[in-house]
Structures are given as structure tokens and as C-alpha cells.
Design an enzyme around this catalytic site. Structure first.
Site, short mmCIF file in Angstrom:
data_model
loop_
_atom_site.label_atom_id
_atom_site.label_comp_id
_atom_site.label_asym_id
_atom_site.label_seq_id
_atom_site.Cartn_x
_atom_site.Cartn_y
_atom_site.Cartn_z
N GLY A 53 0.80 -1.22 0.00
CA GLY A 53 0.00 0.00 0.00
C GLY A 53 0.83 1.27 0.00
O GLY A 53 0.36 2.33 -0.41
N THR A 96 8.71 -1.71 7.69
CA THR A 96 8.76 -2.71 6.63
C THR A 96 10.21 -3.05 6.28
O THR A 96 10.98 -2.18 5.88
CB THR A 96 7.97 -2.20 5.41
OG1 THR A 96 6.62 -2.00 5.85
CG2 THR A 96 7.98 -3.18 4.27
N ARG A 143 -2.98 1.29 2.91
CA ARG A 143 -3.61 1.49 1.60
C ARG A 143 -4.66 2.59 1.63
O ARG A 143 -5.02 3.13 0.59
CB ARG A 143 -4.22 0.18 1.09
CG ARG A 143 -5.33 -0.37 1.96
CD ARG A 143 -5.70 -1.79 1.54
NE ARG A 143 -6.85 -2.33 2.27
CZ ARG A 143 -6.81 -2.82 3.50
NH1 ARG A 143 -5.69 -2.83 4.16
NH2 ARG A 143 -7.91 -3.30 4.06
N GLU A 223 -7.19 -7.02 -0.76
CA GLU A 223 -7.10 -6.67 0.66
C GLU A 223 -8.45 -6.28 1.26
O GLU A 223 -8.72 -6.60 2.41
CB GLU A 223 -6.08 -5.55 0.87
CG GLU A 223 -4.66 -6.01 0.58
CD GLU A 223 -3.62 -4.96 0.91
OE1 GLU A 223 -3.54 -4.52 2.06
OE2 GLU A 223 -2.88 -4.54 -0.02
N HIS A 239 0.14 -9.46 -26.55
CA HIS A 239 1.24 -10.27 -27.08
C HIS A 239 1.42 -11.57 -26.30
O HIS A 239 2.41 -12.27 -26.50
CB HIS A 239 2.54 -9.45 -27.05
CG HIS A 239 2.44 -8.19 -27.88
ND1 HIS A 239 2.77 -8.15 -29.21
CD2 HIS A 239 1.98 -6.95 -27.57
CE1 HIS A 239 2.56 -6.93 -29.69
NE2 HIS A 239 2.07 -6.18 -28.70
N LYS A 333 4.16 -11.15 8.63
CA LYS A 333 5.16 -10.23 9.19
C LYS A 333 5.60 -10.70 10.58
O LYS A 333 6.77 -10.62 10.94
CB LYS A 333 4.60 -8.80 9.26
CG LYS A 333 4.52 -8.12 7.89
CD LYS A 333 4.05 -6.68 8.01
CE LYS A 333 4.02 -6.00 6.64
NZ LYS A 333 3.53 -4.64 6.65
O1 PA5 Z 1 -1.85 -2.77 2.61
C1 PA5 Z 1 -1.04 -3.17 3.44
O2 PA5 Z 1 -1.29 -3.20 4.66
C2 PA5 Z 1 0.31 -3.64 2.99
O3 PA5 Z 1 0.36 -3.75 1.61
C3 PA5 Z 1 1.41 -2.70 3.53
O4 PA5 Z 1 1.29 -1.44 2.92
C4 PA5 Z 1 2.77 -3.31 3.26
O5 PA5 Z 1 2.89 -4.52 3.98
C5 PA5 Z 1 3.91 -2.40 3.67
O6 PA5 Z 1 3.73 -1.88 4.95
P1 PA5 Z 1 3.96 -0.31 5.18
O7 PA5 Z 1 3.02 0.38 4.25
O8 PA5 Z 1 3.66 -0.08 6.61
O9 PA5 Z 1 5.40 -0.08 4.83
#
Ligand code: PA5
Length: 343
Positions: A53, A96, A143, A223, A239, A333
Site C-alpha cells: 500500500g 517494513t 492502503r 485486501e 502479445h 510479518k
Molecule cells: O496494505 C497493506 O497493509 C500492505 O500492503 C502494507 O502497505 C505493506 O505490507 C507495507 O507496509 P507499510 O506500508 O507499513 O510499509
């Protein structure tokens, strides 16, 4: 028609509020552009580090910037990153590991760096190394904080003359869409598209400015609605993916193609879409089109993105799930943290 009033109870964590305030978040976020310092100037390219996100902001920036922008979703950086690179680390949580790893490596190669985060290890690293960072408001899902991860950067690059459309005009263009898509608006267009996608496997197609938007639709459906979704881009899919239609009727009967369209589509892409629609029809495969609205390419891309966010929200309600929690991401995680440093 589904009883949307009742289905809204699924939204226990109130994702609807974050969605509703997106245009106002954009305005607030543009105010944060001044927190990105001007003394980073002189860069020849921009590398955005992020995952999920947070990373999508980099993909969008790349489409509208007039300097080269590359998004890196990895632990390591491309070899060409050097002192001419502006490094931008984006991590909503600031925790992250891929982003932190690549940022540490990048700081050994360039002093032009900035981060966007709510805090965490990323903010601590910036403080330690005297790197500027833009504080992003807490309390969102990453996100759902897209406005705060993208618009400070668009605003800053726009100030430097590196953005082709005016980001300050986007929020106004999205207010009408918000009013059309809020739950109070019965039988609204986002609910309609969600109903078309319900029980199916969406395959979202974008081209040019809508490529990152197609990817965002896919990830938002994953999500928020907790179901599979896929994406591809034109003209490339003509293609390869097109050959997969041959047996799709047998093995992908639940599939539905959704074309994201823009008046800024290249004319040959527009022609390809017309041919693809005929090919899909002749094989009995379902498809639908959604056209972006707005005067500029940036406004149309954000219109389609915001519309997709609403569609994924209503699809979640139809699927009987709370749009907000992302337990599989958190579990993964957590397990990785338990093995931190062991490999
Ligand atoms: O939507 C989400 O929760 C994930 O895709 C996070 O964005 C992703 O794991 C990365 O974490 P962060 O945005 O805290 O760096």
C-alpha cells in the site's frame, strides 16, 4: 438489489470513513509538500522504496513525473542508484523490512534522501542520519493513507516543475465522485460495478496512466474484499495473455475482464480494446468498461483509482467481510520477525 444498509454492518472497522474523506485528505496532504525540503534539488532520477500500500505511490508518481521515477519493491537497489538519485522511502508503519534494508543501502550511495512515514524504525533511522522525513497521520490502513503518501511528493515535484498536471486540481474533481459513491446514495455506480464483479474473478486491464490504477484495483480487491483478482496492461497483454483466452471458457469461467479507460488512452490502445472486446465476446467471456472522468490525465487516473477503492469496499460487503483487517499480512510479518536475523 442487495440490502446495502444491512451489509454496511460488515464494515465494523469503518473503512467507509477513510474512503469518504479522501478528497479532503488530498488537500491536507498537499499542505505537507512543504515538508519535503528544496535542498534535495539537482537529482537526475528518483527511486521510491516501498512495499504494498505504500509502494503504489511510487508507481503513480512515475506516471506523472517528468523526471525518471522507478519504484523498488525489494531488499536491494539497482546497481545504477548513485549520488544523482533522489531516494524516497515510503513506509506507512515505518517497520517494513524490505524498505528499511534498501534505504540503508541507498544512504551509502546518495545524500539526497527523504522518507514518508508515521514513525517506527524508518523515522528513527532518519533522525539518526539527519535525513528529513514527512510525518504521515497515524490511524489509517497503509492502503487507505494513499493521499498522504502520494500528494506531498506530487506537490513537491510540482513545485520543482517536474509534474505534468496540477495536483491541486484533483481533490475538487473527486468530490462529485465521492458524493455519487457514498452509501447514502442508493443504487450507486460503485455498488453496480461491485455487483457485476461479485462471485467472479476480476482481471483488471490498464494502459498508460491507468497501469498503476489497474494494479491498485487488483490489490484493493485482494485486501478489502479478501478474494483473488488479477491485472495486466495493454498493449503488452495483446502479445501473450490474449492467447490464454483460448481455453479460458473451460478453466476460467468465473473470470471477468474490466477495462479501465481514459480519454488519454493512446489511439492504438483504444483500437486494441475494441478488438479485445470482440475476441472476449466471441469466446463467451465476460467484460465491462469503466471510463475515468476529469480534465487532466492525473485527475482521470485518480478518479478511476478512487472509484476502484469504492468498488472494492462494496465487494467486501457483498462477500460478507470487514474491508479493513489484513490478517494474512500481519501473520506473515509476525512470523518473519520471529526469525529476524537468522537468515
Ligand atoms: O496494505 C497493506 O497493509 C500492505 O500492503 C502494507 O502497505 C505493506 O505490507 C507495507 O507496509 P507499510 O506500508 O507499513 O510499509
Amino acid at each position: 438489489m442487495p440490502d446495502w444498509g444491512n451489509l454496511l454492518a460488515q464494515d465494523a472497522s469503518r473503512m467507509v470513513e477513510a474512503l469518504r474523506s479522501f478528497p479532503e485528505q488530498i488537500e491536507r496532504a498537499l499542505g505537507l509538500a512543504c515538508r519535503v525540503p528544496n535542498n534535495l534539488q539537482g537529482f537526475k532520477n528518483v527511486v521510491v522504496l516501498g512495499m504494498g500500500g505504500s509502494a503504489i505511490a511510487g508507481d503513480l508518481l512515475a506516471r506523472f513525473s517528468t523526471v525518471p521515477v522507478v519504484t523498488v519493491r525489494d531488499y536491494e537497489l539497482p546497481t545504477w542508484v548513485n549520488s544523482d538519485t533522489l531516494l524516497i522511502a515510503i513506509s506507512y508503519s515505518g517497520e517494513t523490512e524490505e524498505t528499511l534494508s534498501a534505504f540503508r543501502e541507498g544512504l551509502r550511495r546518495t545524500r539526497r534522501a527523504v522518507a514518508l512515514t508515521t514513525g517506527g524504525a524508518l523515522a528513527a533511522l532518519c533522525e539518526e542520519r539527519d535525513i528529513p522525513w514527512v510525518p504521515v497521520p497515524p490511524g489509517f490502513q497503509p492502503r487507505a493513507a494513499l493521499a498522504f503518501l502520494l500528494f506531498p511528493l506530487l506537490g513537491c515535484l510540482s513545485r520543482l516543475g517536474y509534474v505534468r498536471d496540477d495536483p491541486a486540481r484533483v481533490a475538487a474533481a473527486l468530490r462529485g465522485l465521492r458524493d455519487a459513491c457514498v452509501p447514502e446514495h442508493q443504487a450507486n455506480p460503485a455498488q453496480d460495478v461491485a455487483q457485476t464483479l461479485f462471485g467472479r474473478i476480476p482481471v483488471i486491464y490498464g494502459a498508460g496512466i491507468t497501469v498503476p490504477v489497474a494494479y491498485r484495483w487488483k490489490t484493493q480487491i485482494n485486501e478489502n474484499a479478501k478474494q483473488p483478482a488479477y491485472w495486466a496492461e495493454l498493449p503488452e497483454l495483446c502479445h501473450n495473455e490474449i492467447v490464454g483466452y483460448e481455453l479460458a471458457g473451460k478453466v476460467f469461467a468465473q473470470g471477468i475482464v474490466l477495462f479501465l479507460r481514459s480519454s488519454f488512452d493512446h489511439p492504438r490502445v483504444a483500437r486494441r480494446v475494441e478488438i479485445l472486446k470482440e475476441v472476449l465476446s466471441s469466446r463467451g467471456l465476460a467484460f465491462r468498461e469503466v471510463w475515468g472522468q476529469g480534465e487532466t490525465a492525473l485527475a482521470q487516473a485518480l478518479w478511476l483509482l478512487y472509484f476502484g477503492d469504492w468498488v472494492s469496499f462494496y465487494l467486501a460487503l457483498l462477500n460478507g467481510v470487514d474491508p479493513t483487517p489484513v490478517r494474512p499480512i500481519q501473520e506473515l510479518k509476525k512470523r518473519l520477525k520471529e526469525t529476524a536475523g537468522s537468515g
